[in-house]
Scaffold this motif. Sequence first.
Motif, PDB file in Angstrom:
ATOM      1  N   ASN A 208      41.307  16.015  46.246  1.00 38.51           N
ATOM      2  CA  ASN A 208      39.898  16.183  45.880  1.00 38.51           C
ATOM      3  C   ASN A 208      39.309  17.529  46.295  1.00 38.51           C
ATOM      4  O   ASN A 208      38.181  17.594  46.767  1.00 38.51           O
ATOM      5  N   VAL A 209      40.099  18.591  46.129  1.00 37.99           N
ATOM      6  CA  VAL A 209      39.599  19.934  46.406  1.00 37.99           C
ATOM      7  C   VAL A 209      39.591  20.694  45.078  1.00 37.99           C
ATOM      8  O   VAL A 209      40.599  20.752  44.385  1.00 37.99           O
ATOM      9  N   SER A 210      38.431  21.271  44.740  1.00 33.34           N
ATOM     10  CA  SER A 210      38.323  22.024  43.492  1.00 33.34           C
ATOM     11  C   SER A 210      38.889  23.427  43.662  1.00 33.34           C
ATOM     12  O   SER A 210      39.041  23.926  44.784  1.00 33.34           O
ATOM     13  N   ALA A 211      39.187  24.053  42.544  1.00 35.02           N
ATOM     14  CA  ALA A 211      39.675  25.435  42.566  1.00 35.02           C
ATOM     15  C   ALA A 211      38.647  26.341  43.246  1.00 35.02           C
ATOM     16  O   ALA A 211      39.000  27.279  43.958  1.00 35.02           O
ATOM     17  N   LEU A 212      37.374  26.054  43.052  1.00 31.51           N
ATOM     18  CA  LEU A 212      36.309  26.854  43.662  1.00 31.51           C
ATOM     19  C   LEU A 212      36.315  26.692  45.182  1.00 31.51           C
ATOM     20  O   LEU A 212      36.257  27.681  45.911  1.00 31.51           O
ATOM     21  N   LYS A 213      36.393  25.456  45.653  1.00 29.92           N
ATOM     22  CA  LYS A 213      36.412  25.218  47.114  1.00 29.92           C
ATOM     23  C   LYS A 213      37.639  25.855  47.757  1.00 29.92           C
ATOM     24  O   LYS A 213      37.556  26.411  48.854  1.00 29.92           O
ATOM     25  N   LEU A 214      38.754  25.786  47.070  1.00 26.07           N
ATOM     26  CA  LEU A 214      39.979  26.397  47.573  1.00 26.07           C
ATOM     27  C   LEU A 214      39.788  27.906  47.730  1.00 26.07           C
ATOM     28  O   LEU A 214      40.131  28.483  48.760  1.00 26.07           O
ATOM     29  N   LEU A 215      39.205  28.535  46.724  1.00 32.71           N
ATOM     30  CA  LEU A 215      38.945  29.973  46.784  1.00 32.71           C
ATOM     31  C   LEU A 215      37.990  30.296  47.936  1.00 32.71           C
ATOM     32  O   LEU A 215      38.216  31.238  48.692  1.00 32.71           O
ATOM     33  N   GLN A 216      36.939  29.482  48.082  1.00 40.29           N
ATOM     34  CA  GLN A 216      35.964  29.715  49.157  1.00 40.29           C
ATOM     35  C   GLN A 216      36.585  29.555  50.543  1.00 40.29           C
ATOM     36  O   GLN A 216      36.072  30.101  51.508  1.00 40.29           O
ATOM     37  N   SER A 217      37.699  28.842  50.627  1.00 36.59           N
ATOM     38  CA  SER A 217      38.339  28.644  51.932  1.00 36.59           C
ATOM     39  C   SER A 217      39.129  29.875  52.377  1.00 36.59           C
ATOM     40  O   SER A 217      39.503  29.977  53.527  1.00 36.59           O
TER      41      SER A 217
ATOM     42  N   ASP B 276      30.553  35.134  45.557  1.00 39.60           N
ATOM     43  CA  ASP B 276      29.224  34.777  45.068  1.00 39.60           C
ATOM     44  C   ASP B 276      29.431  33.955  43.809  1.00 39.60           C
ATOM     45  O   ASP B 276      30.366  34.223  43.031  1.00 39.60           O
ATOM     46  N   THR B 277      28.568  32.965  43.599  1.00 37.70           N
ATOM     47  CA  THR B 277      28.706  32.096  42.440  1.00 37.70           C
ATOM     48  C   THR B 277      27.365  31.910  41.748  1.00 37.70           C
ATOM     49  O   THR B 277      26.308  32.204  42.317  1.00 37.70           O
ATOM     50  N   LYS B 278      27.416  31.416  40.522  1.00 37.57           N
ATOM     51  CA  LYS B 278      26.218  31.024  39.786  1.00 37.57           C
ATOM     52  C   LYS B 278      26.554  29.740  39.053  1.00 37.57           C
ATOM     53  O   LYS B 278      27.635  29.616  38.488  1.00 37.57           O
ATOM     54  N   THR B 279      25.632  28.785  39.097  1.00 37.00           N
ATOM     55  CA  THR B 279      25.869  27.499  38.463  1.00 37.00           C
ATOM     56  C   THR B 279      25.084  27.389  37.162  1.00 37.00           C
ATOM     57  O   THR B 279      23.888  27.699  37.115  1.00 37.00           O
ATOM     58  N   TYR B 280      25.786  26.978  36.129  1.00 33.31           N
ATOM     59  CA  TYR B 280      25.209  26.748  34.804  1.00 33.31           C
ATOM     60  C   TYR B 280      25.393  25.282  34.450  1.00 33.31           C
ATOM     61  O   TYR B 280      26.046  24.548  35.182  1.00 33.31           O
ATOM     62  N   SER B 281      24.882  24.877  33.290  1.00 35.25           N
ATOM     63  CA  SER B 281      25.016  23.475  32.863  1.00 35.25           C
ATOM     64  C   SER B 281      26.484  23.079  32.720  1.00 35.25           C
ATOM     65  O   SER B 281      26.859  21.942  32.963  1.00 35.25           O
ATOM     66  N   TYR B 282      27.348  24.032  32.355  1.00 35.95           N
ATOM     67  CA  TYR B 282      28.770  23.722  32.136  1.00 35.95           C
ATOM     68  C   TYR B 282      29.615  23.857  33.399  1.00 35.95           C
ATOM     69  O   TYR B 282      30.794  23.533  33.390  1.00 35.95           O
TER      70      TYR B 282
ATOM     71  N   MET C  45      33.530  38.903  43.855  1.00 32.47           N
ATOM     72  CA  MET C  45      34.546  38.666  44.875  1.00 32.47           C
ATOM     73  C   MET C  45      35.122  40.016  45.264  1.00 32.47           C
ATOM     74  O   MET C  45      35.384  40.855  44.412  1.00 32.47           O
ATOM     75  N   ARG C  46      35.286  40.224  46.558  1.00 28.29           N
ATOM     76  CA  ARG C  46      35.911  41.449  47.079  1.00 28.29           C
ATOM     77  C   ARG C  46      35.244  42.715  46.546  1.00 28.29           C
ATOM     78  O   ARG C  46      35.897  43.695  46.221  1.00 28.29           O
ATOM     79  N   GLY C  47      33.918  42.673  46.427  1.00 25.21           N
ATOM     80  CA  GLY C  47      33.149  43.841  45.997  1.00 25.21           C
ATOM     81  C   GLY C  47      33.148  44.080  44.500  1.00 25.21           C
ATOM     82  O   GLY C  47      32.552  45.049  44.035  1.00 25.21           O
ATOM     83  N   MET C  48      33.803  43.224  43.729  1.00 28.65           N
ATOM     84  CA  MET C  48      33.858  43.401  42.275  1.00 28.65           C
ATOM     85  C   MET C  48      32.965  42.355  41.626  1.00 28.65           C
ATOM     86  O   MET C  48      33.179  41.152  41.794  1.00 28.65           O
ATOM     87  N   LYS C  49      31.931  42.834  40.899  1.00 32.59           N
ATOM     88  CA  LYS C  49      30.932  41.937  40.316  1.00 32.59           C
ATOM     89  C   LYS C  49      31.127  41.811  38.816  1.00 32.59           C
ATOM     90  O   LYS C  49      31.449  42.795  38.129  1.00 32.59           O
ATOM     91  N   ASN C  50      30.888  40.586  38.314  1.00 24.20           N
ATOM     92  CA  ASN C  50      30.967  40.346  36.875  1.00 24.20           C
ATOM     93  C   ASN C  50      30.120  41.361  36.113  1.00 24.20           C
ATOM     94  O   ASN C  50      29.019  41.691  36.539  1.00 24.20           O
ATOM     95  N   GLY C  51      30.649  41.842  34.998  1.00 25.93           N
ATOM     96  CA  GLY C  51      29.943  42.791  34.155  1.00 25.93           C
ATOM     97  C   GLY C  51      30.307  44.235  34.452  1.00 25.93           C
ATOM     98  O   GLY C  51      30.089  45.111  33.614  1.00 25.93           O
TER      99      GLY C  51
ATOM    100  N   ALA D  25      35.488  26.336  37.670  1.00 25.15           N
ATOM    101  CA  ALA D  25      36.330  26.228  38.865  1.00 25.15           C
ATOM    102  C   ALA D  25      35.864  25.110  39.797  1.00 25.15           C
ATOM    103  O   ALA D  25      36.648  24.593  40.576  1.00 25.15           O
ATOM    104  N   ASP D  26      34.588  24.732  39.694  1.00 25.53           N
ATOM    105  CA  ASP D  26      34.071  23.642  40.523  1.00 25.53           C
ATOM    106  C   ASP D  26      34.531  22.283  39.992  1.00 25.53           C
ATOM    107  O   ASP D  26      34.482  21.290  40.698  1.00 25.53           O
ATOM    108  N   GLN D  27      34.992  22.245  38.732  1.00 25.62           N
ATOM    109  CA  GLN D  27      35.375  20.973  38.112  1.00 25.62           C
ATOM    110  C   GLN D  27      36.881  20.744  38.088  1.00 25.62           C
ATOM    111  O   GLN D  27      37.324  19.618  37.886  1.00 25.62           O
ATOM    112  N   TYR D  28      37.652  21.813  38.278  1.00 24.32           N
ATOM    113  CA  TYR D  28      39.110  21.637  38.260  1.00 24.32           C
ATOM    114  C   TYR D  28      39.595  21.196  39.631  1.00 24.32           C
ATOM    115  O   TYR D  28      39.429  21.924  40.613  1.00 24.32           O
TER     116      TYR D  28
END
Length: 85
Positions: A14-23, A28-34, A41-47, A66-69
Amino acid sequence: GKPTLTAILPYKENVSALKLLQSVTTIDTKTYSYGTIVTSMRGMKNGSGGKYWVYSVNGKMATVGADQYMVQPADTIDWKFEKGQ
């Protein structure tokens, strides 16, 4: 290229890919409806340079946030900073 982070971790239920990465690193993350995406991560930002954080499981692009896998035994999860499709 940019250095990558490799971590071999024991399987936990019961550990998500996101939680594993956070460990293993700060993100930094952002939550959307999906679901939740990694925005930085590591100084590299989306965009930056048209690149975004994406992940794959056992060599196949992920189809859910990643929070759902939920990580399975012997999974290999790869995070890459790539140009958007």
